[in-house]
Design a protein around this motif. Structure first.
Motif, mmCIF file in Angstrom:
data_model
loop_
_atom_site.group_PDB
_atom_site.id
_atom_site.type_symbol
_atom_site.label_atom_id
_atom_site.label_comp_id
_atom_site.label_asym_id
_atom_site.label_seq_id
_atom_site.Cartn_x
_atom_site.Cartn_y
_atom_site.Cartn_z
ATOM 1 N N VAL A 263 -2.426 1.033 3.968
ATOM 2 C CA VAL A 263 -1.836 1.459 2.696
ATOM 3 C C VAL A 263 -1.341 0.247 1.914
ATOM 4 O O VAL A 263 -1.615 0.099 0.719
ATOM 5 C CB VAL A 263 -0.678 2.456 2.934
ATOM 6 C CG1 VAL A 263 0.049 2.768 1.634
ATOM 7 C CG2 VAL A 263 -1.188 3.720 3.602
ATOM 8 N N PHE A 264 -0.615 -0.632 2.595
ATOM 9 C CA PHE A 264 -0.065 -1.802 1.918
ATOM 10 C C PHE A 264 -1.163 -2.764 1.492
ATOM 11 O O PHE A 264 -1.135 -3.296 0.379
ATOM 12 C CB PHE A 264 0.977 -2.491 2.802
ATOM 13 C CG PHE A 264 2.320 -1.843 2.719
ATOM 14 C CD1 PHE A 264 3.302 -2.356 1.896
ATOM 15 C CD2 PHE A 264 2.614 -0.705 3.458
ATOM 16 C CE1 PHE A 264 4.550 -1.750 1.800
ATOM 17 C CE2 PHE A 264 3.849 -0.086 3.375
ATOM 18 C CZ PHE A 264 4.823 -0.616 2.537
ATOM 19 N N ASP A 265 -2.153 -3.005 2.362
ATOM 20 C CA ASP A 265 -3.231 -3.915 1.986
ATOM 21 C C ASP A 265 -4.027 -3.374 0.806
ATOM 22 O O ASP A 265 -4.435 -4.146 -0.058
ATOM 23 C CB ASP A 265 -4.150 -4.183 3.178
ATOM 24 C CG ASP A 265 -3.636 -5.308 4.071
ATOM 25 O OD1 ASP A 265 -2.637 -5.961 3.711
ATOM 26 O OD2 ASP A 265 -4.252 -5.527 5.130
ATOM 27 N N ALA A 266 -4.249 -2.057 0.762
ATOM 28 C CA ALA A 266 -4.979 -1.477 -0.366
ATOM 29 C C ALA A 266 -4.214 -1.674 -1.671
ATOM 30 O O ALA A 266 -4.807 -1.906 -2.722
ATOM 31 C CB ALA A 266 -5.246 0.009 -0.115
ATOM 32 N N LEU B 246 0.099 5.469 -5.559
ATOM 33 C CA LEU B 246 -0.567 5.356 -4.259
ATOM 34 C C LEU B 246 -1.080 6.708 -3.800
ATOM 35 O O LEU B 246 -0.436 7.734 -4.012
ATOM 36 C CB LEU B 246 0.403 4.792 -3.209
ATOM 37 C CG LEU B 246 0.995 3.421 -3.520
ATOM 38 C CD1 LEU B 246 2.011 3.051 -2.459
ATOM 39 C CD2 LEU B 246 -0.093 2.371 -3.623
ATOM 40 N N GLN B 247 -2.222 6.698 -3.147
ATOM 41 C CA GLN B 247 -2.833 7.924 -2.644
ATOM 42 C C GLN B 247 -2.713 7.990 -1.121
ATOM 43 O O GLN B 247 -2.635 6.970 -0.452
ATOM 44 C CB GLN B 247 -4.320 7.953 -3.027
ATOM 45 C CG GLN B 247 -4.565 7.918 -4.519
ATOM 46 C CD GLN B 247 -4.002 9.137 -5.224
ATOM 47 O OE1 GLN B 247 -4.221 10.264 -4.805
ATOM 48 N NE2 GLN B 247 -3.240 8.900 -6.281
ATOM 49 N N GLY B 248 -2.734 9.215 -0.604
ATOM 50 C CA GLY B 248 -2.786 9.408 0.837
ATOM 51 C C GLY B 248 -1.487 9.177 1.583
ATOM 52 O O GLY B 248 -1.495 8.940 2.786
ATOM 53 N N ILE B 249 -0.363 9.257 0.890
ATOM 54 C CA ILE B 249 0.938 9.027 1.514
ATOM 55 C C ILE B 249 1.445 10.346 2.100
ATOM 56 O O ILE B 249 1.447 11.371 1.422
ATOM 57 C CB ILE B 249 1.964 8.487 0.496
ATOM 58 C CG1 ILE B 249 1.442 7.205 -0.157
ATOM 59 C CG2 ILE B 249 3.328 8.273 1.148
ATOM 60 C CD1 ILE B 249 1.194 6.056 0.797
ATOM 61 N N GLY B 250 1.871 10.296 3.364
ATOM 62 C CA GLY B 250 2.412 11.476 4.023
ATOM 63 C C GLY B 250 3.761 11.193 4.644
ATOM 64 O O GLY B 250 4.218 10.038 4.679
ATOM 65 N N ASP C 187 5.779 -7.059 10.351
ATOM 66 C CA ASP C 187 5.525 -5.875 11.185
ATOM 67 C C ASP C 187 4.639 -4.867 10.459
ATOM 68 O O ASP C 187 3.746 -4.267 11.063
ATOM 69 C CB ASP C 187 6.836 -5.198 11.597
ATOM 70 C CG ASP C 187 7.366 -5.719 12.919
ATOM 71 O OD1 ASP C 187 6.741 -6.622 13.517
ATOM 72 O OD2 ASP C 187 8.408 -5.206 13.366
ATOM 73 N N ILE C 188 4.880 -4.658 9.180
ATOM 74 C CA ILE C 188 4.059 -3.722 8.408
ATOM 75 C C ILE C 188 2.598 -4.165 8.423
ATOM 76 O O ILE C 188 1.694 -3.347 8.583
ATOM 77 C CB ILE C 188 4.592 -3.579 6.967
ATOM 78 C CG1 ILE C 188 5.830 -2.699 7.017
ATOM 79 C CG2 ILE C 188 3.521 -3.051 6.014
ATOM 80 C CD1 ILE C 188 6.344 -2.194 5.727
ATOM 81 N N GLU D 185 -4.640 -9.334 -1.958
ATOM 82 C CA GLU D 185 -4.391 -10.744 -1.614
ATOM 83 C C GLU D 185 -3.084 -11.273 -2.208
ATOM 84 O O GLU D 185 -2.857 -12.475 -2.197
ATOM 85 C CB GLU D 185 -5.563 -11.608 -2.113
ATOM 86 C CG GLU D 185 -6.896 -11.242 -1.489
ATOM 87 C CD GLU D 185 -6.887 -11.427 0.028
ATOM 88 O OE1 GLU D 185 -6.362 -12.447 0.506
ATOM 89 O OE2 GLU D 185 -7.398 -10.524 0.723
ATOM 90 N N HIS D 186 -2.247 -10.391 -2.707
ATOM 91 C CA HIS D 186 -1.036 -10.808 -3.428
ATOM 92 C C HIS D 186 0.226 -10.667 -2.578
ATOM 93 O O HIS D 186 1.298 -10.347 -3.101
ATOM 94 C CB HIS D 186 -0.908 -10.009 -4.728
ATOM 95 C CG HIS D 186 -2.125 -10.112 -5.590
ATOM 96 N ND1 HIS D 186 -2.399 -11.214 -6.361
ATOM 97 C CD2 HIS D 186 -3.161 -9.262 -5.768
ATOM 98 C CE1 HIS D 186 -3.551 -11.047 -6.989
ATOM 99 N NE2 HIS D 186 -4.029 -9.857 -6.637
#
Length: 125
Positions: A30-33, A71-75, A20-21, A37-38
């Motif tokens: 966010v997760f893909d960044a 991580l950057q950009g987390i709100g 789902d994520i 590929e891991h």
């Protein structure tokens, strides 16, 4: 619904939740960044993590807080979405008492990370 809390049941939760994520417009970037590929390695680590939390297996070795603080950009909206998806999967897969135990742990983790990001808890879960 799983009647027992086992590694296999936790693996199902992790696989379904992260599927789902990976489809979610807010969380997927966010997760893909962070994961790239891991994904297979990440899913295995998340099974180990939740087994350590829920089964006291001590399989997980890592710095959850440090990894997330990088991580950057987390709100707050990221926490709301993450907790909402996690709750839906925990409640779908487990008996109410087990789901609540998962959710209590997820809320504690989210609260700790929110203190790191915002200096306070923005989303109670």
């Amino acid at each position: 619904m799983h009647s027992e809390l086992t590694r296999d049941a936790i693996a199902t939760l992790v696989a379904d939740f992260y599927a789902d994520i990976r489809r979610d417009a807010l969380l997927q970037p966010v997760f893909d960044a962070a994961i790239g590929e891991h994904w297979d390695e990440h899913l295995g680590r998340m099974v180990d993590f939740w087994c350590s939390v829920m089964l006291a297996s001590a399989e997980f070795k890592g710095n959850v807080y440090g990894k997330h603080m990088a991580l950057q950009g987390i709100g707050p909206e990221h926490f709301r979405r993450w907790l909402g998806l996690f709750e839906a999967h925990a409640r779908r897969l487990f008996a109410p008492d087990t789901a609540e135990a998962f959710l209590a742990a997820a809320r504690r983790i989210a609260a700790s990370l929110q203190y790191g990001y915002f200096g306070r808890v923005e989303v109670a879960g």
